[in-house]
Scaffold this motif. Structure first.
Motif, PDB file in Angstrom:
ATOM      1  N   GLU A   1       1.070   4.116  -3.087  1.00 13.37           N
ATOM      2  CA  GLU A   1       0.833   5.548  -2.891  1.00 13.37           C
ATOM      3  C   GLU A   1       2.003   6.377  -3.401  1.00 13.37           C
ATOM      4  O   GLU A   1       1.819   7.436  -4.020  1.00 13.37           O
TER       5      GLU A   1
ATOM      6  N   GLU B   1       2.003   6.577  -7.184  1.00 13.74           N
ATOM      7  CA  GLU B   1       0.965   7.490  -7.639  1.00 13.74           C
ATOM      8  C   GLU B   1       1.441   8.936  -7.562  1.00 13.74           C
ATOM      9  O   GLU B   1       1.211   9.743  -8.481  1.00 13.74           O
TER      10      GLU B   1
ATOM     11  N   HIS C   1       0.831  -1.204   0.000  1.00 16.66           N
ATOM     12  CA  HIS C   1       0.000   0.000   0.000  1.00 16.66           C
ATOM     13  C   HIS C   1       0.867   1.257   0.000  1.00 16.66           C
ATOM     14  O   HIS C   1       0.596   2.217  -0.743  1.00 16.66           O
TER      15      HIS C   1
END
Length: 283
Positions: free
Chosen positions: A224, A227, A220
């Protein structure tokens, strides 16, 4: 002798809420019957009446389903719950206030003579179906989870689960030392934390679930960061076009995430940082 008998019976009331009265325990608990016959057969064994001792042990096995070699040393207030399938080898040593559930084996891994079976310290709890194999010590107050296979020494106060057995909980070394030398403190800690039937507790961590949770958290965080990097590249170069990643659907991971959350609920870290400060630090 009668004091020992009273202790053994009282230990049943202490550790089995189903026990209702003295007569019921004395007549209907095979673990107690196996223990009483063993105490007699062990006395015969020490008197060098070994054939008679083994005969008593064989009769006990036929009667109760519990096999305790007459050479094994059993401490005070020993309790076998349910009993069927319990096997305790010749050189095994069991301390005071020890609890075994059905299907437990205190066995050896060698055909050589001498010490080849485990030693259980005071207050040890061994869950149903567990196997403790070898001439090592399981420390005072330790717990062995159901169906675990333990082949190495276990520190005092630790909890062991799995095949092969892995330590999933430890206590402070100072507490472990006190467990070895101070039985009153051991009893106080037992009452404080409660009696864990079958050697487990509801909040005992699952090492596999912890590993999966750690990997999911890491994935996770990486997602992030990627991104944010792609967002920065788009701002710097309008012609930049990032490829679409394969879609991950929540329903594909629903069962795994439910198991992980039930075993290892996420822990919120204590921090005074605001979300903006954390973004600045991460980016």
């Amino acid at each position: 002798m009668f004091q020992r008998l009273r202790e053994d019976i009282n230990s049943v009331f202490t550790r089995d809420p189903a026990a209702r009265n003295f007569l019921e325990v004395l007549t209907n608990y095979p673990g107690l019957h196996a223990l009483l016959i063993h105490r007699f057969s062990h006395w015969l064994w020490r008197k060098n009446l070994k054939w008679l001792a083994r005969t008593c042990s064989t009769f006990s096995r036929w009667l109760t389903g519990v096999e305790i070699h007459p050479g094994a040393t059993i401490g005070r207030r020993f309790f076998i719950d349910h009993g069927m399938g319990v096997v305790i080898g010749e050189t095994a040593e069991v301390g005071d206030d020890v609890t075994l559930y059905q299907g437990v084996t205190l066995g050896g891994t060698s055909w050589n003579k001498g010490k080849r079976h485990p030693t259980l310290g005071d207050g040890v709890i061994v869950g149903a179906g567990a196997k403790i194999l070898g001439p090592f010590t399981v420390g005072a107050g330790a717990k062995v989870g159901s169906n675990a296979v333990v082949t190495k020494e276990v520190p005092a106060g630790a909890t062991v689960v799995g095949i092969p057995g892995k330590i999933v909980q430890r206590i402070d070394p100072d507490q472990a030392e006190e467990l070895e030398v101070d039985p009153t403190r051991r009893e106080a800690m037992r009452r404080k934390f409660g009696f864990d039937a079958y050697g487990i507790s509801q909040d005992m961590p699952d090492p596999v679930a912890r590993s999966i949770q750690a990997m999911l958290d890491h994935m996770h965080a990486v997602d992030e960061r990627i991104e944010r990097m792609c967002g920065t590249l788009r701002k710097l170069d309008a012609s930049y076009r990032d490829g679409r990643l394969p879609e991950l659907r929540d329903e594909d991971f629903a069962d795994i995430l439910a198991d992980v959350d039930s075993c290892c609920p996420p822990v919120e870290e204590d921090t005074d940082e605001t979300p903006r400060e954390r973004d600045r630090y991460n980016g």
